[in-house]
Design a protein around this motif. Structure first.
Motif, PDB file in Angstrom:
ATOM      1  N   UNK A   1       5.111   1.094  -0.195  1.00 49.25           N
ATOM      2  CA  UNK A   1       5.917   0.840   0.999  1.00 49.25           C
ATOM      3  C   UNK A   1       6.165   2.136   1.765  1.00 49.25           C
ATOM      4  N   UNK A   2       5.960   2.129   3.075  1.00 52.17           N
ATOM      5  CA  UNK A   2       6.103   3.373   3.849  1.00 52.17           C
ATOM      6  C   UNK A   2       7.520   3.905   3.903  1.00 52.17           C
ATOM      7  N   UNK A   3       8.492   3.002   3.928  1.00 53.45           N
ATOM      8  CA  UNK A   3       9.899   3.414   3.859  1.00 53.45           C
ATOM      9  C   UNK A   3      10.357   3.183   2.418  1.00 53.45           C
ATOM     10  N   UNK A   4      10.816   4.219   1.753  1.00 57.13           N
ATOM     11  CA  UNK A   4      11.169   4.132   0.334  1.00 57.13           C
ATOM     12  C   UNK A   4      12.209   3.037   0.106  1.00 57.13           C
TER      13      UNK A   4
ATOM     14  N   UNK B   1      -1.639  -3.230   3.601  1.00 49.00           N
ATOM     15  CA  UNK B   1      -0.968  -4.536   3.615  1.00 49.00           C
ATOM     16  C   UNK B   1       0.518  -4.426   3.909  1.00 49.00           C
ATOM     17  N   UNK B   2       1.119  -3.265   3.666  1.00 49.18           N
ATOM     18  CA  UNK B   2       2.569  -3.111   3.867  1.00 49.18           C
ATOM     19  C   UNK B   2       2.922  -1.987   4.844  1.00 49.18           C
ATOM     20  N   UNK B   3       1.938  -1.490   5.568  1.00 50.30           N
ATOM     21  CA  UNK B   3       2.169  -0.326   6.426  1.00 50.30           C
ATOM     22  C   UNK B   3       3.174  -0.581   7.538  1.00 50.30           C
ATOM     23  N   UNK B   4       3.366  -1.853   7.911  1.00 50.45           N
ATOM     24  CA  UNK B   4       4.278  -2.167   9.007  1.00 50.45           C
ATOM     25  C   UNK B   4       5.672  -2.587   8.544  1.00 50.45           C
ATOM     26  N   UNK B   5       5.941  -2.474   7.242  1.00 53.02           N
ATOM     27  CA  UNK B   5       7.265  -2.832   6.721  1.00 53.02           C
ATOM     28  C   UNK B   5       8.174  -1.612   6.851  1.00 53.02           C
ATOM     29  N   UNK B   6       9.039  -1.630   7.841  1.00 52.90           N
ATOM     30  CA  UNK B   6       9.936  -0.509   8.099  1.00 52.90           C
ATOM     31  C   UNK B   6      11.406  -0.890   7.926  1.00 52.90           C
ATOM     32  N   UNK B   7      11.695  -2.165   7.768  1.00 53.34           N
ATOM     33  CA  UNK B   7      13.072  -2.636   7.643  1.00 53.34           C
ATOM     34  C   UNK B   7      13.655  -2.165   6.310  1.00 53.34           C
ATOM     35  N   UNK B   8      14.941  -1.813   6.235  1.00 49.46           N
ATOM     36  CA  UNK B   8      15.550  -1.439   4.954  1.00 49.46           C
ATOM     37  C   UNK B   8      15.336  -2.540   3.913  1.00 49.46           C
TER      38      UNK B   8
END
Length: 331
Positions: A267-270, A234-241
């Protein structure tokens, strides 16, 4: 948890950064084929001394209709929670405008404190991200002072359902099957078991991709509706800070501290994840006047909402400054 010394440093950082008063004006985004009309409040830097201004019973510190002279300002869009409105986070908007940002906060149509006619069911959750995209389109286009905005430096702040909105705008795709029952009655605040419901847990709903907007380069969310984001997919495409805030004690429907912590780990980006000790869900709303009897003004014993907001606003400002100003200037 946030260490008291860290909060003090943040408060001093905010105090040192403020050089302007917050200008305030109100705009109306006309309805179109993509959605109903949206009312919004816009803050911007202003050289004049602020005054106490009453807006529909709420007192804000601002200069009404102050001319916008600055150019290429970063833009922050604010999205309120269930039953909220565009002044529900006005202290945060003022702090950002004081520091040189333009800020626009909207009333999500037919799902705000003055008009709850379509606040329940799934429709408002589906429409919310589109409201943000339409608002950005307006601010960069028909807004009279659009020339003062840097289209490459747009950020977002959202609380509760507004936090959900920011996650979707940033690339998340919610699983509405995880939602608790939602009332068919659009005006109902609670949904007793005997009332008609439009969706219940266990009923399979098709996956859907909602409105995303790559123009947003930094996102801050506080106690987001997060029960719909409990899988990595569900959140794999959230890359924004992303800066993610959680209240320790919770109290928001679908925004439990446990669900928010799970979201942070998926979230993929911590994310820059903060838990606020002794805070309840509504502690993220702007501080209330003394003796207010509104339930949204009740904090846990010993919690100082005004002091917290000074530190909170400083940290939100620092995050947006890092990702919308400092990082771009270094590129």
């Amino acid at each position: 948890m946030i260490h008291p010394r860290f909060l003090l440093a943040a408060m001093l950082s905010l105090a040192a950064s403020l050089g302007h008063a917050a200008g305030l004006k109100f705009v109306h985004i006309a309805d179109d084929a993509d959605g109903p009309a949206i009312d919004a409040a816009v803050w911007s830097p202003c050289a004049e001394a602020p005054q106490k201004v009453k807006v529909k019973g709420t007192t804000v510190s601002a200069v009404l209709d102050c001319p916008i002279a600055a150019e290429k300002m970063p833009l922050i869009v604010i999205s309120h929670g269930y039953g909220g409105w565009y002044l529900g986070h006005h202290d945060t908007a003022e702090a950002l405008a004081d520091a040189g940002f333009m800020v626009v906060a909207i009333n999500h149509p037919h799902a705000n404190h003055a008009d709850m006619s379509e606040a329940n069911g799934l429709k408002p959750l589906r429409r919310r991200p589109a409201d943000i995209k339409r608002t950005i389109d307006f601010m960069l286009g028909a807004f009279p002072d659009a020339a003062g905005i840097d289209a490459q430096r747009i950020g977002f702040y959202g609380f509760s359902q507004g936090g959900y909105t920011g996650l979707v705008i940033g690339g998340a795709n919610p699983d509405f099957n995880k939602l608790p029952p939602r009332c068919a009655d659009p005006k109902a605040v609670n949904c007793p078991p005997s009332t008609s419901q439009v969706q219940t847990a266990g009923h399979s709903l098709p996956a859907e991709s909602l409105t995303h907007d790559a123009r947003i380069k930094a996102i801050v969310v506080a106690d987001p509706l997060s029960v719909v984001f409990q899988t990595a997919d569900s959140v794999k495409d959230v890359q924004v800070p992303l800066q993610l805030w959680a209240s320790q004690l919770g109290g928001g429907a679908g925004a439990s501290p446990k669900d928010i912590a799970t979201l942070a780990g998926l979230l993929p980006a911590r994310p820059d994840f903060r838990t606020v000790p002794n805070a309840v869900h509504f502690s993220f709303l702007t501080p209330c006047p003394p003796q207010s009897r509104n339930d949204a003004c009740v904090d846990a014993p010993g919690f100082d909402r005004a002091a917290f907001h000074k530190a909170f606003n400083a940290e939100v400002l620092a995050f947006f400054r890092k990702h919308l100003i400092d990082r771009q200037q270094s590129q």
